[in-house]
Design an enzyme around this catalytic site. Structure first.
Site, PDB file in Angstrom:
ATOM      1  N   TYR A 118     -16.973   3.022   5.045  1.00 42.81           N
ATOM      2  CA  TYR A 118     -15.522   3.002   5.275  1.00 42.81           C
ATOM      3  C   TYR A 118     -15.201   3.579   6.657  1.00 42.81           C
ATOM      4  O   TYR A 118     -14.494   2.950   7.450  1.00 42.81           O
ATOM      5  CB  TYR A 118     -14.801   3.794   4.174  1.00 42.81           C
ATOM      6  CG  TYR A 118     -13.356   4.104   4.481  1.00 42.81           C
ATOM      7  CD1 TYR A 118     -12.374   3.104   4.449  1.00 42.81           C
ATOM      8  CD2 TYR A 118     -12.954   5.407   4.819  1.00 42.81           C
ATOM      9  CE1 TYR A 118     -11.042   3.405   4.745  1.00 42.81           C
ATOM     10  CE2 TYR A 118     -11.639   5.707   5.113  1.00 42.81           C
ATOM     11  CZ  TYR A 118     -10.682   4.709   5.073  1.00 42.81           C
ATOM     12  OH  TYR A 118      -9.370   5.004   5.376  1.00 42.81           O
ATOM     13  N   GLY A 173       0.839  -1.204   0.000  1.00 46.06           N
ATOM     14  CA  GLY A 173       0.000   0.000   0.000  1.00 46.06           C
ATOM     15  C   GLY A 173       0.873   1.253   0.000  1.00 46.06           C
ATOM     16  O   GLY A 173       2.103   1.175   0.109  1.00 46.06           O
ATOM     17  N   LYS A 227     -13.611   1.617   9.922  1.00 46.53           N
ATOM     18  CA  LYS A 227     -12.352   2.026  10.557  1.00 46.53           C
ATOM     19  C   LYS A 227     -12.591   2.366  12.032  1.00 46.53           C
ATOM     20  O   LYS A 227     -11.761   2.065  12.888  1.00 46.53           O
ATOM     21  CB  LYS A 227     -11.753   3.231   9.830  1.00 46.53           C
ATOM     22  CG  LYS A 227     -11.277   2.970   8.413  1.00 46.53           C
ATOM     23  CD  LYS A 227     -10.087   2.023   8.332  1.00 46.53           C
ATOM     24  CE  LYS A 227      -8.803   2.620   8.870  1.00 46.53           C
ATOM     25  NZ  LYS A 227      -7.652   1.694   8.676  1.00 46.53           N
ATOM     26  N   ASP A 270      -9.437  10.218   9.235  1.00 45.48           N
ATOM     27  CA  ASP A 270     -10.257  11.404   9.505  1.00 45.48           C
ATOM     28  C   ASP A 270     -11.742  11.124   9.252  1.00 45.48           C
ATOM     29  O   ASP A 270     -12.606  11.825   9.756  1.00 45.48           O
ATOM     30  CB  ASP A 270      -9.794  12.570   8.616  1.00 45.48           C
ATOM     31  CG  ASP A 270      -9.703  12.220   7.134  1.00 45.48           C
ATOM     32  OD1 ASP A 270      -9.564  11.017   6.810  1.00 45.48           O
ATOM     33  OD2 ASP A 270      -9.778  13.133   6.284  1.00 45.48           O
TER      34      ASP A 270
HETATM   35  N1  LIG Z   1      -5.449   6.725   1.517  1.00 49.82           N
HETATM   36  C1  LIG Z   1      -5.948   7.696   2.264  1.00 49.82           C
HETATM   37  O1  LIG Z   1      -6.257   8.784   1.767  1.00 49.82           O
HETATM   38  C2  LIG Z   1      -6.141   7.506   3.748  1.00 49.82           C
HETATM   39  C3  LIG Z   1      -6.782   8.525   4.475  1.00 49.82           C
HETATM   40  C4  LIG Z   1      -6.957   8.352   5.857  1.00 49.82           C
HETATM   41  C5  LIG Z   1      -6.501   7.211   6.468  1.00 49.82           C
HETATM   42  N2  LIG Z   1      -5.897   6.227   5.735  1.00 49.82           N
HETATM   43  C6  LIG Z   1      -5.462   5.026   6.429  1.00 49.82           C
HETATM   44  O2  LIG Z   1      -4.051   4.935   6.307  1.00 49.82           O
HETATM   45  C7  LIG Z   1      -3.676   3.563   6.221  1.00 49.82           C
HETATM   46  C8  LIG Z   1      -2.807   3.347   4.997  1.00 49.82           C
HETATM   47  O3  LIG Z   1      -3.562   3.716   3.844  1.00 49.82           O
HETATM   48  P1  LIG Z   1      -2.967   3.574   2.372  1.00 49.82           P
HETATM   49  O4  LIG Z   1      -3.385   4.787   1.623  1.00 49.82           O
HETATM   50  O5  LIG Z   1      -1.534   3.198   2.425  1.00 49.82           O
HETATM   51  O6  LIG Z   1      -3.838   2.357   1.838  1.00 49.82           O
HETATM   52  P2  LIG Z   1      -3.665   1.522   0.498  1.00 49.82           P
HETATM   53  O7  LIG Z   1      -2.688   2.177  -0.398  1.00 49.82           O
HETATM   54  O8  LIG Z   1      -5.036   1.223   0.014  1.00 49.82           O
HETATM   55  O9  LIG Z   1      -2.992   0.183   1.019  1.00 49.82           O
HETATM   56  C9  LIG Z   1      -3.668  -0.737   1.780  1.00 49.82           C
HETATM   57  C10 LIG Z   1      -2.981  -2.061   1.597  1.00 49.82           C
HETATM   58  O10 LIG Z   1      -3.668  -3.033   2.405  1.00 49.82           O
HETATM   59  C11 LIG Z   1      -3.737  -4.205   1.663  1.00 49.82           C
HETATM   60  N3  LIG Z   1      -4.796  -5.081   2.130  1.00 49.82           N
HETATM   61  C12 LIG Z   1      -6.123  -5.046   1.825  1.00 49.82           C
HETATM   62  N4  LIG Z   1      -6.774  -6.064   2.411  1.00 49.82           N
HETATM   63  C13 LIG Z   1      -5.831  -6.755   3.114  1.00 49.82           C
HETATM   64  C14 LIG Z   1      -5.863  -7.900   3.924  1.00 49.82           C
HETATM   65  N5  LIG Z   1      -7.013  -8.570   4.130  1.00 49.82           N
HETATM   66  N6  LIG Z   1      -4.713  -8.339   4.493  1.00 49.82           N
HETATM   67  C15 LIG Z   1      -3.548  -7.693   4.256  1.00 49.82           C
HETATM   68  N7  LIG Z   1      -3.448  -6.608   3.489  1.00 49.82           N
HETATM   69  C16 LIG Z   1      -4.573  -6.130   2.927  1.00 49.82           C
HETATM   70  C17 LIG Z   1      -3.948  -3.764   0.233  1.00 49.82           C
HETATM   71  O11 LIG Z   1      -3.609  -4.804  -0.637  1.00 49.82           O
HETATM   72  P3  LIG Z   1      -4.405  -4.985  -2.024  1.00 49.82           P
HETATM   73  O12 LIG Z   1      -4.075  -3.786  -2.835  1.00 49.82           O
HETATM   74  O13 LIG Z   1      -3.853  -6.254  -2.548  1.00 49.82           O
HETATM   75  O14 LIG Z   1      -5.855  -5.055  -1.674  1.00 49.82           O
HETATM   76  C18 LIG Z   1      -3.010  -2.582   0.147  1.00 49.82           C
HETATM   77  O15 LIG Z   1      -1.720  -2.969  -0.246  1.00 49.82           O
HETATM   78  C19 LIG Z   1      -4.972   2.770   6.240  1.00 49.82           C
HETATM   79  O16 LIG Z   1      -5.247   2.348   7.543  1.00 49.82           O
HETATM   80  C20 LIG Z   1      -6.016   3.763   5.801  1.00 49.82           C
HETATM   81  O17 LIG Z   1      -7.307   3.440   6.297  1.00 49.82           O
HETATM   82  C21 LIG Z   1      -5.690   6.365   4.391  1.00 49.82           C
END
Ligand SMILES: NC(=O)c1ccc[n+]([C@@H]2O[C@H](COP(=O)([O-])OP(=O)(O)OC[C@H]3O[C@@H](n4cnc5c(N)ncnc54)[C@H](OP(=O)(O)O)[C@@H]3O)[C@@H](O)[C@H]2O)c1
Length: 302
Positions: free
Chosen positions: A126, A12, A130, A103
């Protein structure tokens, strides 16, 4: 295979940055979904027993905000049950867990930045999943650090910044929402913060009040529209044409999931307790774009 840090979600945006920023003497076992599916309780328990880490960082999540509305089973499985299994395993082995949240646990009706003590009231599936994950972590694992972040973009993976760069090649005019406020957060800076917390937990130097929930975003807040304008302002010398960015309202751009109008987070607790503060979001964006364009040049000259 033993190591200091067990990382989930290594493919991710955040996980990829964490994995590449771990420096010796620390060691990391960075797991993708294929290597460790956090929704598989038995696999979670086995991998943790096999790895014997000193801290677990959960960067895995189901982050498709709109798709979650129609896939609530998957969202809750990954965002609530997965963290619950990790927290249970950490508790059994007396390990600290660093967990990421969002957030979007807030409804966005507050007019000033949200503090950790403000009540959660997610607007969509979502955010609700969370929020449920946060509660599961708090309940099962005393040694937890929950970092809520927002509007994450990185060099690796898909995000708003990369979408804007692509659309700049395809269109002359863009309509972008201008009534949602939040804090763009560079995944690299977030990874540095996560690792700074991890080092304290591994070294047994967790500060007083170091357990609990903390907000961690880029410094400052903006709208999606101004975020887009800033991307083009910084990228201008390196892209062929800058589209005309027109502000629109949330009502003009209906999406399956409702989003908070204000999701700026007050990050002063993380600074007070851990001495960690992320830099202004515009500064981080400049570095991220430099890396994206350098990689582009390298790819075309290779
Ligand atoms: N992106 C944002 O804007 C945002 C905003 C606020 C908070 N966050 C939080 O920040 C954190 C990191 O976000 P990010 O942007 O890095 O997310 P991301 O790019 O979507 O990465 C999430 C990763 O988790 C993997 N994943 C999904 N299901 C899984 C499972 N069952 N077991 C193991 N891995 C799994 C995904 O793999 P696949 O691709 O193979 O599914 C992906 O590689 C998360 O907790 C997210 O909720 C993100």
């Amino acid at each position: 295979m033993t190591c200091d840090i067990l990382l989930t979600g290594a493919e991710g945006q955040l996980g990829w940055e964490v994995a590449r920023r771990v420096q010796a003497p620390l060691t990391v076992r960075a797991t993708t979904r294929a290597q460790l599916d956090i929704t598989n309780r038995e696999q979670v328990l086995n991998v943790i027993a096999d790895t014997m880490p000193k801290v677990i960082i959960n960067a895995a999540a189901y982050t498709a905000v709109d798709k979650a509305e129609a896939n609530s089973d998957i969202a809750f499985s990954v965002n609530r049950d997965g963290p619950a299994f990790l927290a249970e395993a950490c508790s059994r082995s007396n390990l600290p867990l660093i967990h990421l949240s969002t957030d979007y646990v807030f409804d966005g009706t507050k007019t000033t930045p949200y503090a950790e003590s403000d009540a959660s009231a997610p607007l969509g599936v979502y955010g609700a999943s969370k929020h449920a994950g946060e509660m599961a972590v708090r309940e099962a694992c005393i040694q937890h650090v929950i970092l809520r972040t927002a509007w994450v973009y990185g060099v690796h993976g898909n995000n708003f910044v990369k979408t804007m760069l692509r659309l700049a090649r395809e269109r002359t005019e863009l309509r972008v929402v201008d009534d949602q406020y939040g804090s763009p957060t560079f995944a690299g800076d977030l990874a540095d913060a996560v690792l700074a917390v991890a080092r304290r937990l591994i070294g047994g130097t967790c500060p007083p009040d170091g357990v609990g929930t903390f907000h961690c975003t880029g410094d400052g807040a903006t709208t999606w529209c101004n975020f887009a304008r800033k991307i083009f302002e910084i990228a201008e010398p390196r892209i062929q044409a800058i589209p005309d960015v027109q502000p629109i309202t949330t009502a003009d751009y209906p999406t399956p999931a409702r989003r908070p109008a204000n999701s700026a987070l007050d990050c002063s607790k993380l600074e007070r307790v851990y001495g960690i503060a992320l830099r202004p979001w515009e500064e981080a964006l400049t570095d991220m774009l430099d890396e994206v364009f350098e990689a582009d040049v390298a790819a075309h000259t290779a």
